[in-house]
Design a protein around this motif. Structure first.
Motif, PDB file in Angstrom:
ATOM      1  N   UNK A 190       0.807  -1.226   0.000  1.00  0.00           N
ATOM      2  CA  UNK A 190       0.000   0.000   0.000  1.00  0.00           C
ATOM      3  C   UNK A 190       0.838   1.273   0.000  1.00  0.00           C
ATOM      4  N   UNK A 191       2.098   1.221   0.438  1.00  0.00           N
ATOM      5  CA  UNK A 191       2.880   2.447   0.556  1.00  0.00           C
ATOM      6  C   UNK A 191       4.028   2.536  -0.440  1.00  0.00           C
ATOM      7  N   UNK A 192       4.490   1.410  -0.949  1.00  0.00           N
ATOM      8  CA  UNK A 192       5.607   1.413  -1.897  1.00  0.00           C
ATOM      9  C   UNK A 192       5.733  -0.008  -2.442  1.00  0.00           C
ATOM     10  N   UNK A 193       6.594  -0.190  -3.427  1.00  0.00           N
ATOM     11  CA  UNK A 193       6.852  -1.536  -3.940  1.00  0.00           C
ATOM     12  C   UNK A 193       7.810  -2.271  -3.011  1.00  0.00           C
ATOM     13  N   UNK A 194       7.826  -3.591  -3.111  1.00  0.00           N
ATOM     14  CA  UNK A 194       8.706  -4.398  -2.265  1.00  0.00           C
ATOM     15  C   UNK A 194       9.020  -5.708  -2.972  1.00  0.00           C
ATOM     16  N   UNK A 195      10.270  -6.156  -2.842  1.00  0.00           N
ATOM     17  CA  UNK A 195      10.629  -7.497  -3.297  1.00  0.00           C
ATOM     18  C   UNK A 195      10.140  -8.490  -2.250  1.00  0.00           C
ATOM     19  N   UNK A 196       9.494  -9.591  -2.696  1.00  0.00           N
ATOM     20  CA  UNK A 196       8.851 -10.545  -1.788  1.00  0.00           C
ATOM     21  C   UNK A 196       9.233 -11.963  -2.207  1.00  0.00           C
ATOM     22  N   UNK A 197       9.527 -12.793  -1.210  1.00  0.00           N
ATOM     23  CA  UNK A 197       9.739 -14.218  -1.440  1.00  0.00           C
ATOM     24  C   UNK A 197       8.826 -14.988  -0.491  1.00  0.00           C
ATOM     25  N   UNK A 210       8.844  -8.869  -7.502  1.00  0.00           N
ATOM     26  CA  UNK A 210       8.425  -7.559  -7.026  1.00  0.00           C
ATOM     27  C   UNK A 210       6.910  -7.494  -6.872  1.00  0.00           C
ATOM     28  N   UNK A 211       6.454  -6.953  -5.742  1.00  0.00           N
ATOM     29  CA  UNK A 211       5.053  -6.629  -5.517  1.00  0.00           C
ATOM     30  C   UNK A 211       4.935  -5.112  -5.640  1.00  0.00           C
ATOM     31  N   UNK A 212       4.344  -4.642  -6.753  1.00  0.00           N
ATOM     32  CA  UNK A 212       4.283  -3.211  -7.028  1.00  0.00           C
ATOM     33  C   UNK A 212       3.260  -2.528  -6.128  1.00  0.00           C
ATOM     34  N   UNK A 213       3.427  -1.207  -5.965  1.00  0.00           N
ATOM     35  CA  UNK A 213       2.514  -0.452  -5.111  1.00  0.00           C
ATOM     36  C   UNK A 213       1.087  -0.579  -5.644  1.00  0.00           C
ATOM     37  N   UNK A 214       0.151  -0.889  -4.725  1.00  0.00           N
ATOM     38  CA  UNK A 214      -1.240  -1.074  -5.100  1.00  0.00           C
ATOM     39  C   UNK A 214      -1.605  -2.518  -5.366  1.00  0.00           C
TER      40      UNK A 214
END
Length: 266
Positions: A190-197, A210-214
């Motif tokens: 909700x606040x920024x993108x983040x790399x997720x595993x 990557x999980x993009x913002x939104x």
């Protein structure tokens, strides 16, 4: 009198900047390679400012942009620095002059009047013959046409296929109603993108990228879900229908594991 170095001299190189940002994000070369699809040897080479393995300037610029986004850097200054060190961007190819296109245009084909005349004569003869032939059996043909014009009551009605309804996106209420015999995790950037595993209890990767913002993603497993959040402060985390209230800092790396039941106890 000595002259001190300018700020540009103290600026790290492209490869060094990407390496420092990756380390600051808590990511390994393997993790960056997996999320960007850039091969591990090329990532190592770029971090050493060796762009010879990229396959050309166009691919090198693309790899720089991809790696910069993966580690949270603005790619444009790095691409501009690459262009400055490698002769700048190539000039666009000029369009061909208009007169050359006109010169190769084929001449219009002249109409074949002989073929047109033959076709017209054949059409007239055929029409006359058809009129004479149909005039002899006019009553019979008229009856046949009238009979054929009646609607067929036994004809099957056209069927329309209703398009399938799109699958609904899992909502928070759906997560809250998730079965208790499974682990349900929802991640929302909700606040920024983040790399997720994300991995299941067997270590099998459910998601890596990557999980993009939104964007939001939901995962389930029958025993345990393991998470690595590259930018944990950007993620809202829901586990087994309950929001986890821990507030992480932006660009903070977190490794988490959740099982069935209350996430505060897991």
């Amino acid at each position: 009198m000595s002259i001190g170095n300018s700020p540009e001299d103290d600026r790290p190189s492209i490869g060094r900047a990407l390496q420092q940002a990756r380390i600051a994000a808590g990511l390994t070369v393997e993790e960056v390679s997996s999320s960007t699809r850039v091969r591990i040897p090329i990532v190592h080479a770029i971090e050493q400012d060796d762009f010879s393995r990229c396959g050309g300037d166009v691919y090198a610029r693309g790899h720089i942009r991809t790696l910069a986004r993966a580690v949270g850097l603005d790619p444009e200054p790095l691409v501009e620095e690459y262009d400055a060190d490698h002769g700048g961007r190539p000039a666009p190819t000029p369009a061909a002059p208009l007169f050359e296109a006109e010169r190769i245009r084929s001449e219009p084909r002249r109409p074949n009047w002989t073929a047109a005349m033959v076709g017209a004569i054949v059409a007239v003869v055929g029409f006359v013959g058809f009129t004479l032939f149909s005039g002899e059996d006019e009553p019979t043909n008229t009856a046949q046409v009238a009979e054929g014009s009646k609607p067929d009551k036994t004809a099957a009605k056209p069927t329309t296929t209703k398009p399938a309804d799109p699958k609904p996106v899992p909502s928070e209420s759906a997560i809250a109603a998730a079965p208790r015999d499974k682990v349900t995790v929802k991640l929302s950037a909700d606040r920024d993108k983040s790399w997720v595993s994300v991995k299941d209890h067997n270590g099998r990767r459910l998601f890596d990228g990557l999980l993009l913002q939104g964007e939001s993603k939901t995962f389930q497993d029958k025993e345990r879900i393991d998470l690595v959040l590259g930018n944990a402060g950007a993620i809202d985390l829901f586990v087994n229908g309950k929001q986890v209230q821990d507030r992480f800092e932006l660009h903070q790396v977190e490794r988490l594991s959740y099982t069935k039941g209350d996430p505060e106890a897991g």
